[in-house]
Every structure is written in C-alpha cells, then in structure tokens.
Design an enzyme around this catalytic site. Structure first.
Site, mmCIF file in Angstrom:
data_model
loop_
_atom_site.group_PDB
_atom_site.id
_atom_site.type_symbol
_atom_site.label_atom_id
_atom_site.label_comp_id
_atom_site.label_asym_id
_atom_site.label_seq_id
_atom_site.Cartn_x
_atom_site.Cartn_y
_atom_site.Cartn_z
ATOM 1 N N ALA A 24 -76.018 -58.137 -65.243
ATOM 2 C CA ALA A 24 -76.278 -58.910 -64.024
ATOM 3 C C ALA A 24 -75.135 -59.833 -63.648
ATOM 4 C CB ALA A 24 -77.565 -59.723 -64.194
ATOM 5 N N ARG A 66 -63.660 -63.122 -63.334
ATOM 6 C CA ARG A 66 -62.271 -63.078 -63.809
ATOM 7 C C ARG A 66 -61.599 -61.719 -63.609
ATOM 8 N NH1 ARG A 66 -63.272 -65.350 -69.672
ATOM 9 N NH2 ARG A 66 -65.401 -64.787 -69.123
ATOM 10 N N TYR A 98 -55.563 -21.179 -42.312
ATOM 11 C CA TYR A 98 -56.050 -22.149 -41.329
ATOM 12 C C TYR A 98 -55.489 -21.796 -39.964
ATOM 13 C CZ TYR A 98 -57.004 -26.872 -39.497
ATOM 14 O OH TYR A 98 -57.456 -27.947 -38.782
HETATM 15 C C1 UD1 Z 1 -72.308 -64.520 -74.678
HETATM 16 C C2 UD1 Z 1 -72.982 -65.311 -75.803
HETATM 17 C C3 UD1 Z 1 -71.921 -65.751 -76.803
HETATM 18 C C4 UD1 Z 1 -71.187 -64.535 -77.344
HETATM 19 C C5 UD1 Z 1 -70.627 -63.702 -76.192
HETATM 20 C C6 UD1 Z 1 -70.115 -62.387 -76.740
HETATM 21 C C7 UD1 Z 1 -74.851 -66.417 -74.714
HETATM 22 C C8 UD1 Z 1 -75.408 -67.696 -74.218
HETATM 23 N N1 UD1 Z 1 -73.656 -66.459 -75.237
HETATM 24 O O1 UD1 Z 1 -71.410 -65.401 -74.031
HETATM 25 O O2 UD1 Z 1 -72.534 -66.450 -77.886
HETATM 26 O O3 UD1 Z 1 -70.144 -64.933 -78.214
HETATM 27 O O4 UD1 Z 1 -71.651 -63.387 -75.232
HETATM 28 O O5 UD1 Z 1 -69.454 -61.645 -75.739
HETATM 29 O O6 UD1 Z 1 -75.528 -65.420 -74.639
HETATM 30 N N2 UD1 Z 1 -75.582 -61.645 -68.051
HETATM 31 C C9 UD1 Z 1 -76.711 -61.370 -67.341
HETATM 32 N N3 UD1 Z 1 -77.355 -62.377 -66.695
HETATM 33 C C10 UD1 Z 1 -76.889 -63.661 -66.749
HETATM 34 C C11 UD1 Z 1 -75.731 -63.930 -67.496
HETATM 35 C C12 UD1 Z 1 -75.105 -62.903 -68.140
HETATM 36 O O7 UD1 Z 1 -77.144 -60.222 -67.267
HETATM 37 O O8 UD1 Z 1 -77.518 -64.535 -66.131
HETATM 38 C C13 UD1 Z 1 -74.896 -60.553 -68.723
HETATM 39 C C14 UD1 Z 1 -73.444 -60.399 -68.290
HETATM 40 O O9 UD1 Z 1 -73.330 -59.510 -67.190
HETATM 41 C C15 UD1 Z 1 -72.795 -59.844 -69.533
HETATM 42 C C16 UD1 Z 1 -73.638 -60.405 -70.675
HETATM 43 O O10 UD1 Z 1 -74.858 -60.828 -70.100
HETATM 44 O O11 UD1 Z 1 -72.881 -58.430 -69.572
HETATM 45 C C17 UD1 Z 1 -72.960 -61.585 -71.362
HETATM 46 O O12 UD1 Z 1 -72.775 -62.618 -70.426
HETATM 47 P P1 UD1 Z 1 -71.503 -63.547 -70.429
HETATM 48 O O13 UD1 Z 1 -71.635 -64.542 -69.334
HETATM 49 O O14 UD1 Z 1 -70.279 -62.722 -70.480
HETATM 50 O O15 UD1 Z 1 -71.722 -64.282 -71.830
HETATM 51 P P2 UD1 Z 1 -70.664 -65.124 -72.620
HETATM 52 O O16 UD1 Z 1 -70.469 -66.405 -71.927
HETATM 53 O O17 UD1 Z 1 -69.479 -64.267 -72.839
#
Ligand code: UD1
Ligand code: MG
Length: 475
Positions: free
Chosen positions: A13, A18, A393
């Site tokens: 989601a 970035r 053609y």
């Molecule tokens: C998350 C973890 C972190 C871990 C890292 C590994 C949490 C709070 N933190 O951080 O501990 O080290 O992954 O990569 O979980 N997503 C949704 N809905 C949202 C937010 C995110 O579906 O509301 C999805 C994103 O699309 C992505 C995944 O969840 O595929 C991870 O989200 P991201 O924001 O990248 O998490 P990190 O901050 O990297």
C-alpha cells in the site's frame, strides 16, 4: 480437529516516494517481473490457503498487476490510517472468520526473499510453538531499519523503529527484515490494542511484539546470514543493487546446471528464463521474459532475446529477437532483427542484416543476406537471394506471400504481396514478382540488356570514366 491453515499477507500500500517515479514502487520491473511479482511467486511457493495483498497508493494499477500475476489473490484496500500494523489489521479482517492458523507477512518491496528461507522460518515458528517469529539479519550499517532489542540472556524483548530508538538502541546491528509469521488469532487481538503514539504517528506492526510477550506469548527473531534476502527496495540505487544481485544468482544457477556463461558481468537473464545443458552464452547477452533455450545452443555475443524459443544446437549471434521460434541446429545473425511471429525451421538460416516478421520459414530454408521477410510462409529447402524484399504493404493493407518448397528466389527480388511462388520455382535476379509463379517455371521480367556503344564518351565527356574508356579503346 481442523488442519492448521496458512495465509500470506503482502503489504503493497505504500507510496515509495524515494523512487521518484510515476510508476508505483512495487510495480518497478526487475528480472522480468514487477517487484511484487517476485514476492507473489515466493508466497505461491508456500502453498498457502490464501494470499492477501494490501493496496492503497495507485490502487487500480497495483491491484490490476497483482490480479494479473496471481488471479487467486485477495485484494484488500487499506484505509487512511497509516502504518504496517493497520495494513495487516485490515488484511486479517478480510480472512474468513473461521480461519485458524498462521499468517505470514511479507513486504511487496523485498524481492529477493526465497521460499526455502520462508519455509525454515515457518517450521521454526510451528516447531517452537511461538505466536510470532521474524526474520532478522546483522547489518554493518543498519540505518533506517527497525532494531531487535534483546535482554542480557539474548532473549527477544522488542523491535524499535530507528526514529523511536535511543542512542544505545541505534547501535544495535540486528535488524528487523519485515518478514514475519504470526498466529492469526493472537495477532488480531493485539493489533486492536496498538496505538499510533510514535515518531511517525503510524500503527506499527512491530508493536505487536511487546503485546504478545505481555500476554505470555513466545517470540523470537531468527537471523539469516544472507542479508540480500531481506533487502528492501526504497530508491533506484537499491533497485539497481537488488537487480544486480538477483542476476548474479540466476547466472550462477545456470552455470551450476551446466551452462557456460562467458561473461557473467554483462549477461542479464530474467528469473523466468530457462537454458539447457551445454549451451554457451557469450558476453553482452540479455535473455528476457519467457525465453527458453535448448541444449548445446550458442547465444551471443551482444544478443537480446525476448520471449523466444531456441532449439537444441541453434546459434544466434549479435541479433535481436522477440517472440521468435528458432528450430534445432538453425543459425541466426550476425545482425538479424527477428520480430514477433518469426518461426525458423530446423537447420534453417536467417543471416546478416535480415529483418523478419510473421514469417514461417521451413526446415533447411535460408534467408542469408540483406532481406526483409514480412507476412510470409516459405516451405522447406528454399533459398531467398541476397537483398530480396517481401513487399507486404500496399500503403493501406498488409498482404501475405507464399513461397513453396525447393524454391530459388534470385538476388534482389521484390515479391509484391499477395503472391505465390509455387513449389520448385526459380526467379531470375532482379525480378519484381507480381504474378503467381507455377511449379517448374522460371519467372523473369527484367528487360533484356542493351549495350549502347560510345554512350560514356558522348554523355560523360571529361570524366575519369570517359578517360578509362578512351584508354581502353587505344589498346
Ligand atoms: C518496516 C519495519 C521495520 C523493518 C523494515 C524492513 C514497521 C513499523 N517497521 O519499516 O522494523 O526494519 O520494515 O524493511 O513495520 N505498507 C503498507 N501500508 C502502510 C505502510 C506500509 O502496506 O500504511 C507497506 C509498504 O508498501 C511496504 C511495507 O509495508 O511494502 C513496509 O513499509 P515501509 O514504510 O517500507 O516500512 P519501513 O519503514 O521500511
Ligand atoms: Mg516507513
């Protein structure tokens, strides 16, 4: 007693700011699949009862791509509440009410995780009877990732996000890979209790850990030594690095299965490609999509094949082909351009500077030099003379040309479609074939040659040609 069930939830989601892209992050292609496609493949390899993908950003595009790759997957929309915890909470709400068992959570942007590792994680989880098991790794530079906090005995205590971590916690090098196995019922209960009281004002999935421990549940983080397995793609530098590493692994797999790869650094092979034993891939070769190559074939150098089928012992040198089928022992190139619908029979040849499209070329037939063959069928054992053009053609419509068996088309012919050269025919050099040629006939329509004596001296006086003619006349 009901059997333990398994669901895989894929988080897709997020926006992926970035990447600086109009394309949603999880749809960026890598090795022939969008990032989320690799994750869907890993999920499918676990034989789960259900795959749930959570979407929000660019919902329609992401959902359509997932549906295309995994028609069985359930698409769940995340509401405006942000965070991985909220995403999983909504995925759980979409599971059947009587679902009992384990839920694996994966991120759509972690493409290198493989099924054997995930299987080990699940086995460890069920074997130890835990309520939560996650994959971790030791990172020299853990910046940006959640850290695994352990007590003095080494027991798991909690996960802390970098933005919420103390100085001391930031020095921890064991990081959360974002790959988890949970007990569904326990996870559903604790997610309902989690707030957004943190630096990012998000509902963190990682906060489930402390609450599971508080109710007496068991948790552990299992560290992998292969940190690529949990490498997330957040920007295009990481996309490039992950793609490079996946390619390295794919090429290595081919090498170990009996394929000679001359220069792995310049050879790019999609994860979806297969190559048979004793084939040789030369430098600068790109093998993409659903391409399959038989055994003992030679491909490259500097060749790109997209969705092609190459037979045993065939050779394709310095060429580009899409949706082409090349028979066993056939030869293509150098410098050939094969467009969709090209089929070359066994032992056939498409030679230098030849372009083909929708062309069925029979067994042992040859188009050796400087030709265009479009919308055509050529029987077995025929030869198309150098520089021949299939004129398909008329400026409005495309038409087909049929060339039979054992036909010899002379050099520099133009075959004006629709036209048929029946079995066993010849055409003279320079013929413009506008009418069908009956079997056994020679077609020719070039005017008989006339030599106009003295033409050069009269019409090009003072040129070097005229001088040469004059000198020759003196002898
Ligand atoms: C998350 C973890 C972190 C871990 C890292 C590994 C949490 C709070 N933190 O951080 O501990 O080290 O992954 O990569 O979980 N997503 C949704 N809905 C949202 C937010 C995110 O579906 O509301 C999805 C994103 O699309 C992505 C995944 O969840 O595929 C991870 O989200 P991201 O924001 O990248 O998490 P990190 O901050 O990297
Ligand atoms: Mg984040």
């Amino acid at each position: 007693m009901t059997q333990t069930q398994l669901a895989v939830v894929i988080l897709a989601a997020g926006q992926g700011t970035r990447m600086k892209s109009s394309l949603p992050k999880v749809l960026h292609p890598m090795a022939g699949l969008p990032l989320v496609g690799h994750v869907l493949d890993t999920a499918a390899a676990m034989n789960p009862d259900l795959v749930v993908a959570v979407v929000r950003h660019e919902r329609e595009r992401v959902a359509a791509a997932i549906q295309d790759l995994a028609p069985q997957a359930l698409i769940v929309d995340q509401d405006e509440l942000p965070g991985t915890g909220r995403a999983v909470e909504q995925a759980l709400e979409a599971l059947p009410a009587d679902f009992r068992g384990n839920v694996i959570v994966l991120s759509g942007d972690v493409p290198l995780l493989d099924a054997p590792t995930l299987r080990e994680l699940l086995d460890s989880h069920t074997g130890a009877g835990r309520q939560m098991t996650l994959l971790s790794a030791i990172f020299e530079n853990p910046t940006g990732l959640g850290r695994i906090v352990r007590d003095e005995t080494g027991a798991f205590v909690r996960i802390v996000e970098e933005k919420d971590a103390s100085e001391e916690e930031r020095r921890i090098t064991e990081v959360n890979g974002g790959v988890y196995v949970f007990d569904r019922v326990v996870l559903g209960e604790v997610l309902a209790e989690i707030d957004t009281n943190n630096a990012q004002a998000e509902k963190y999935l990682t906060d489930a850990a402390v609450r599971i421990l508080a109710r007496g549940g068991a948790i552990d983080a299992v560290a992998t030594r292969d940190h690529w397995l949990i490498a997330g793609v957040n920007d295009r530098v990481q996309l490039g690095e992950a793609a490079h590493e996946l390619n390295r692994r794919t090429v290595r797999r081919l090498q170990l299965s009996g394929v000679t790869v001359q220069d792995p650094a310049t050879t790019w092979v999609d994860a979806t490609v297969s190559v048979g034993q004793d084939s040789v891939i030369y430098a600068g070769t790109h093998l993409r999509g659903a391409t399959t190559i038989g055994s003992g074939a030679e491909i490259g150098p500097d060749t790109t094949l997209v969705d092609c089928e190459i037979g045993d012992g065939a050779q394709v040198r310095r060429s580009e082909a899409t949706l082409a089928v090349i028979g066993a022992g056939a030869s293509v190139g150098p410098f050939a351009y094969l467009r969709p619908g090209t089929q070359l029979g066994g032992q056939g040849k498409i030679g230098a500077f030849v372009e083909t499209k929708n062309a069925l070329i029979g067994e042992g037939s040859k188009v050796p030099h400087l030709s265009y063959v479009g919308d055509a069928e050529i029987g077995d054992d025929s030869n198309i003379g150098a520089g021949t053009i299939f004129a398909n053609y008329d400026g409005v419509n495309k038409h087909r040309t049929t060339v039979g068996r054992g036909v010899r088309v002379g050099s520099k012919n133009v075959l004006i479609a629709p036209v048929t050269l029946n079995d066993g025919t010849y055409t003279a050099a320079g013929t413009v074939v506008r009418k069908d040629v009956p079997s056994g006939a020679l077609a020719l329509n070039v005017a008989p040659q006339r030599n106009i004596e003295g033409w050069v001296g009269q019409n090009r006086p003072g040129t070097s040609t005229a001088a040469a003619a004059e000198q020759s006349g003196e002898q």
